[in-house]
Scaffold this active site. Structure first.
Site, PDB file in Angstrom:
ATOM      1  N   ARG A  44      10.152  -3.722  78.955  1.00  0.00           N
ATOM      2  CA  ARG A  44      10.175  -3.806  80.321  1.00  0.00           C
ATOM      3  C   ARG A  44       9.928  -5.174  80.772  1.00  0.00           C
ATOM      4  O   ARG A  44      10.188  -5.481  81.825  1.00  0.00           O
ATOM      5  CB  ARG A  44       8.887  -2.933  80.841  1.00  0.00           C
ATOM      6  N   THR A  45       9.290  -6.105  79.978  1.00  0.00           N
ATOM      7  CA  THR A  45       9.016  -7.530  80.152  1.00  0.00           C
ATOM      8  C   THR A  45      10.777  -8.068  80.377  1.00  0.00           C
ATOM      9  O   THR A  45      11.053  -8.646  81.151  1.00  0.00           O
ATOM     10  CB  THR A  45       8.374  -8.122  79.085  1.00  0.00           C
ATOM     11  N   ARG A  96      10.250 -14.563  73.971  1.00  0.00           N
ATOM     12  CA  ARG A  96       9.015 -13.869  73.023  1.00  0.00           C
ATOM     13  C   ARG A  96       9.384 -13.721  71.485  1.00  0.00           C
ATOM     14  O   ARG A  96      10.376 -13.868  70.924  1.00  0.00           O
ATOM     15  CB  ARG A  96       9.199 -12.410  73.373  1.00  0.00           C
ATOM     16  N   HIS A 105       0.596 -14.504  77.411  1.00  0.00           N
ATOM     17  CA  HIS A 105       1.702 -13.923  78.253  1.00  0.00           C
ATOM     18  C   HIS A 105       1.574 -14.134  79.546  1.00  0.00           C
ATOM     19  O   HIS A 105       1.028 -13.116  80.581  1.00  0.00           O
ATOM     20  CB  HIS A 105       1.592 -12.271  77.606  1.00  0.00           C
ATOM     21  N   LYS A 114      17.128 -15.301  61.933  1.00  0.00           N
ATOM     22  CA  LYS A 114      15.926 -15.408  61.241  1.00  0.00           C
ATOM     23  C   LYS A 114      15.940 -16.415  60.314  1.00  0.00           C
ATOM     24  O   LYS A 114      15.053 -17.208  59.958  1.00  0.00           O
ATOM     25  CB  LYS A 114      15.233 -14.191  60.666  1.00  0.00           C
TER      26      LYS A 114
END
Lengths: 297, 297, 297
Positions: A50-51, A99, A127, A78
């Site tokens: 959702r973010t 994020r 956040h 990574k």
């Protein structure tokens, strides 16, 4: 405003301005595609739906475009340092929403980025765009100053409550923490709040705190975070928000939740006037539109 | 038309209108970006590539934008109810295309959504936008009324054949089912077809049915669905469409397939005039453009 | 130019023209959204982040749109042939960027596609758009003709070095290969280079080659590719680029790397004037914009 990393470092006046702008946007959606030549990069090294969707939708509503680096793919990167990733991606986009599982990752990224960085969650850190949405939603019901706000759930790992508490401190709010033993604010957060002159009252029981509250902010308690797994079911149950429980609340109490919720709020609450969490989710759009305009325009 | 959930509930006149509109779009691509201010949300809780890509391309061709919630990420939301997901996502987008492993998921979602829901497959239920494409492709060769259409393959789990059969019933088509034992239509589908007054003829052998057909609609038979795995290779082989087999068909027979195909149609068929499955895939664009205009304009 | 598959098949004049166009684009970003009605399909059957993001950003900067088929989803299509996938997807998009684990996949796809195919890496084959970026970056420092260029790392599996060597041969460049035993150019690449009249000098030690070089092109050596794992750490260490090592290089030497880098270049090199790899990454945007205009306009 260049970057948007932590809520502490933003003066109250700037927060108020952002929220005012969001209100204007909610009333009259901006026309003319103000970000039509811009690309927003979404770098999510932790899963999110959702973010990410909320930022994407906000960017599209402003006429801009989005570039996703997410999900399984992020693992590919990574092997390289975050610094290298940022130094490459900043050539592809006009702002980066990041994020990352590590505290401080967003702050670190600002050292390598030529474009604005928006922190969308850095581990157990902050956040801050969620906090703007929370403040905005509270303001729809009451002026922020002098309220009694309860923060319920896992306050140890829950970054949304950390950012929110720092912000509420700027408005002279009394913060009521309600969490199981071992899942209260970390010492570092407590110290920061004291330094900001925040008024914090600790509770272990929701029943004790509830009658004093104007706002109840509920967050999830993940099972694996429980210090004592044996006590887990009883504890979770005692922190569950139900219509019965809310009959002891003030009439004007509003209940917020950053979502997704699993069991922590009974679906019976959804139809009560207290429930504001779906409005809160929808408020993500005007608030993040204001934020994107703030960093890119 | 608000939602687009099942083909049964749409009157024949509305289907014809949609197909007519798709034809116009195929002839003259709409200019002026009619959906330029709209965002289409793609919620795929099951993997898909061509359905998703086809909806995305159609939306982009209309000047709109897409927001994907898909693949690995959708699992993140599994903890929350579909109702909550819909109630949040409907604040980010102007319509939702939903694929979900559970029958009835799309119908259920309409109760919680403030924006139109398009069913892109609900378990073994329906896949009604595929049906529009199928009808459109048949219409390019013949008027629909009174045709003999063979449905071949796994009719038990194959949702595309369920939707298509319901639609064909509206046009007085004779439906010839051709499937291995145990993989025929489920009882519920048979009952619905009877209720609609459909004429259904059951075959176990393609050779028996073939000479009567105007249209042969082929679908995949997944190995794991086989009631008797031992008989599996022989059976699959006997249902395989080859140039030799088609030499017994009517000259005007057309062969359709919702794709992807694995082994069920021999590549030698691709060059025959019978083969219409690649045209069928391309028809997805004008048909879904018409559908998107229908629900959002 | 219809397709863009291999660097050998493109005449030097066409390469120069593309690079000139990229330079113009870098100086004056094109206005008026020249690809505003176009959709670029990104078919990545192998993971990638920067190549995909770089193509996406370039397409968006030209006013176009992108359609992703990537990551986990691509596995869904594995059951079907590449030919079928291309025949379906070419109905959804106006050009296809393809990355595939098999050598020759891009070339094969041109037989089934009605839209241009751009090869973004075919197994150990080629990666020609990366080569354009490499040439462009070298040209920013020196004219290409007659340079001494060192290619360091895994030259056996490294497709970027294959494409680059073929291109450099067109400019009379002396190619210095520097790689561990067993990881030099495959015989097929060597033979092609000889056929093109390329001048290739083989080295096993970087120290020996370094003083002669104008350009040092570094690539990763993956551990699992090592013929002798025991010798692996020592070897990797001896191929590592450090500030100390570079003190023996010519002052004007530039160091390139297609990125991501892991350990093969010491971060201390980043601040030296030799380091051009981050500029190289940024050059991906104007170069790929020129390429996209070349195939779609």
């Amino acid at each position: 405003m260049k970057h948007f990393i932590s809520i502490q470092s933003i003066p109250r006046e700037s927060i108020d301005k952002l929220l005012d702008r969001a209100e204007q946007i909610a009333r009259h959606r901006p026309t003319g595609r103000p970000l039509s030549e811009k690309i927003l990069g979404l770098l999510f090294f932790e899963p999110s739906t959702r973010t990410r969707m909320s930022f994407e939708s906000s960017m599209l509503r402003l006429g801009g475009q989005c570039l996703n680096l997410g999900g399984a793919e992020s693992s590919v990167m990574k092997g390289e340092t975050l610094a290298d990733t940022i130094r490459v991606v900043d050539g592809y986009v006009d702002a980066i929403v990041l994020r990352h599982p590590r505290i401080g990752a967003a702050q670190l990224s600002t050292e390598f980025s030529s474009v604005p960085i928006i922190n969308a969650g850095d581990g157990a850190g902050q956040h801050p765009s969620q906090t703007l949405i929370d403040l905005y939603t509270i303001r729809q019901s009451f002026p922020l100053d002098g309220l009694d706000v309860g923060l319920l759930g896992d306050l140890h790992y829950g970054r949304t409550t950390h950012s929110l508490a720092y912000a509420l401190a700027k408005y002279g709010v009394t913060i009521h923490t309600i969490s199981p033993k071992g899942l209260g604010f970390p010492l570092s957060v407590k110290r920061s709040l004291t330094r900001f002159g925040a008024c914090v009252v600790e509770h272990e029981s929701i029943k004790e705190a509830l009658p004093h509250l104007d706002v109840l902010y509920v967050t999830r308690i993940q099972r694996e975070r429980f210090p004592d797994p044996a006590s887990h079911y009883d504890t979770l149950h005692s922190y569950r928000i139900t219509p019965e429980l809310l009959s002891n609340a003030q009439k004007h109490l509003i209940v917020l939740h950053p979502l997704p919720r699993i069991d922590e709020i009974d679906p019976g609450v959804d139809v009560l006037p207290h429930a504001k969490y779906f409005e809160q989710a929808k408020n993500g759009i005007p608030v993040r539109m204001a934020l994107l305009l703030g960093v890119m325009k």
